[in-house]
Design a protein around this motif. Structure first.
Motif, PDB file in Angstrom:
ATOM      1  N   ASP A   8       0.815  -1.211   0.000  1.00 30.66           N
ATOM      2  CA  ASP A   8       0.000   0.000   0.000  1.00 30.66           C
ATOM      3  C   ASP A   8       0.850   1.263   0.000  1.00 30.66           C
ATOM      4  O   ASP A   8       0.328   2.355  -0.160  1.00 30.66           O
ATOM      5  CB  ASP A   8      -0.920   0.028   1.221  1.00 30.66           C
ATOM      6  N   ASP A   9       2.141   1.133   0.215  1.00 32.65           N
ATOM      7  CA  ASP A   9       3.047   2.279   0.267  1.00 32.65           C
ATOM      8  C   ASP A   9       4.035   2.163  -0.891  1.00 32.65           C
ATOM      9  O   ASP A   9       4.954   1.345  -0.844  1.00 32.65           O
ATOM     10  CB  ASP A   9       3.792   2.286   1.603  1.00 32.65           C
ATOM     11  N   PRO A  10       3.867   2.963  -1.960  1.00 35.02           N
ATOM     12  CA  PRO A  10       4.724   2.813  -3.141  1.00 35.02           C
ATOM     13  C   PRO A  10       6.211   2.956  -2.840  1.00 35.02           C
ATOM     14  O   PRO A  10       7.034   2.273  -3.440  1.00 35.02           O
ATOM     15  CB  PRO A  10       4.256   3.919  -4.083  1.00 35.02           C
ATOM     16  N   VAL A  11       6.580   3.819  -1.909  1.00 32.73           N
ATOM     17  CA  VAL A  11       7.999   4.006  -1.593  1.00 32.73           C
ATOM     18  C   VAL A  11       8.558   2.753  -0.923  1.00 32.73           C
ATOM     19  O   VAL A  11       9.591   2.221  -1.335  1.00 32.73           O
ATOM     20  CB  VAL A  11       8.211   5.249  -0.706  1.00 32.73           C
ATOM     21  N   ARG A  12       7.876   2.255   0.106  1.00 31.63           N
ATOM     22  CA  ARG A  12       8.344   1.045   0.789  1.00 31.63           C
ATOM     23  C   ARG A  12       8.311  -0.169  -0.127  1.00 31.63           C
ATOM     24  O   ARG A  12       9.185  -1.020  -0.094  1.00 31.63           O
ATOM     25  CB  ARG A  12       7.500   0.785   2.043  1.00 31.63           C
ATOM     26  N   THR A  65       3.424  -4.402 -10.804  1.00 25.94           N
ATOM     27  CA  THR A  65       2.217  -3.617 -10.547  1.00 25.94           C
ATOM     28  C   THR A  65       1.895  -3.616  -9.063  1.00 25.94           C
ATOM     29  O   THR A  65       2.316  -4.509  -8.323  1.00 25.94           O
ATOM     30  CB  THR A  65       1.012  -4.185 -11.323  1.00 25.94           C
ATOM     31  N   ASP A  66       1.129  -2.625  -8.636  1.00 22.16           N
ATOM     32  CA  ASP A  66       0.688  -2.572  -7.244  1.00 22.16           C
ATOM     33  C   ASP A  66      -0.569  -3.437  -7.116  1.00 22.16           C
ATOM     34  O   ASP A  66      -1.039  -4.009  -8.106  1.00 22.16           O
ATOM     35  CB  ASP A  66       0.487  -1.128  -6.792  1.00 22.16           C
ATOM     36  N   PRO A  67      -1.112  -3.571  -5.901  1.00 22.24           N
ATOM     37  CA  PRO A  67      -2.290  -4.436  -5.713  1.00 22.24           C
ATOM     38  C   PRO A  67      -3.506  -4.029  -6.550  1.00 22.24           C
ATOM     39  O   PRO A  67      -4.376  -4.838  -6.821  1.00 22.24           O
ATOM     40  CB  PRO A  67      -2.590  -4.307  -4.212  1.00 22.24           C
ATOM     41  N   GLN A  68      -3.551  -2.773  -6.994  1.00 22.32           N
ATOM     42  CA  GLN A  68      -4.670  -2.315  -7.820  1.00 22.32           C
ATOM     43  C   GLN A  68      -4.386  -2.494  -9.317  1.00 22.32           C
ATOM     44  O   GLN A  68      -5.197  -2.127 -10.152  1.00 22.32           O
ATOM     45  CB  GLN A  68      -4.971  -0.834  -7.540  1.00 22.32           C
ATOM     46  N   GLY A  69      -3.205  -3.027  -9.669  1.00 23.21           N
ATOM     47  CA  GLY A  69      -2.863  -3.274 -11.054  1.00 23.21           C
ATOM     48  C   GLY A  69      -2.170  -2.125 -11.762  1.00 23.21           C
ATOM     49  O   GLY A  69      -1.916  -2.188 -12.955  1.00 23.21           O
ATOM     50  N   ARG A  70      -1.839  -1.060 -11.026  1.00 24.18           N
ATOM     51  CA  ARG A  70      -1.129   0.067 -11.637  1.00 24.18           C
ATOM     52  C   ARG A  70       0.340  -0.278 -11.784  1.00 24.18           C
ATOM     53  O   ARG A  70       0.955  -0.797 -10.860  1.00 24.18           O
ATOM     54  CB  ARG A  70      -1.274   1.322 -10.774  1.00 24.18           C
TER      55      ARG A  70
END
Length: 82
Positions: A8-12, A65-70
């Motif tokens: 949930d944290d793009p940086v981490r 990708t992130d959990p939302q697919g981005r």
């Protein structure tokens, strides 16, 4: 309370994917192996966590990708040994 999820944290999340000192085993397995892996994990006490899935593509072409697919634009591609 709410549990913090690194995804949930793009940086981490980016740091986890590209930072050094990675001491966990990463492997692939067929989806139908999930029950056997869960049983083995329970039997040995070694946690196994699904972190993603593979899709067909060109060799060496990796998209994260992130959990939302981005699609994540990571600043590095991991440790460069040379």
């Amino acid at each position: 309370g709410a549990r913090s999820v690194i995804g949930d944290d793009p940086v981490r999340f980016g740091m986890a994917l590209t930072g050094g000192d990675d001491y966990e085993l990463l492997f692939t397995a067929a989806e139908d192996a999930a029950p056997a892996l869960a049983a083995l994990s329970a039997e040995t006490g070694v946690p196994v966590t699904a972190i993603g899935h593979l899709v067909e593509g060109a060799a060496g072409d990796v998209t994260v990708t992130d959990p939302q697919g981005r699609v994540l634009d990571l600043p590095t591609r991991g440790w460069d040994h040379f």
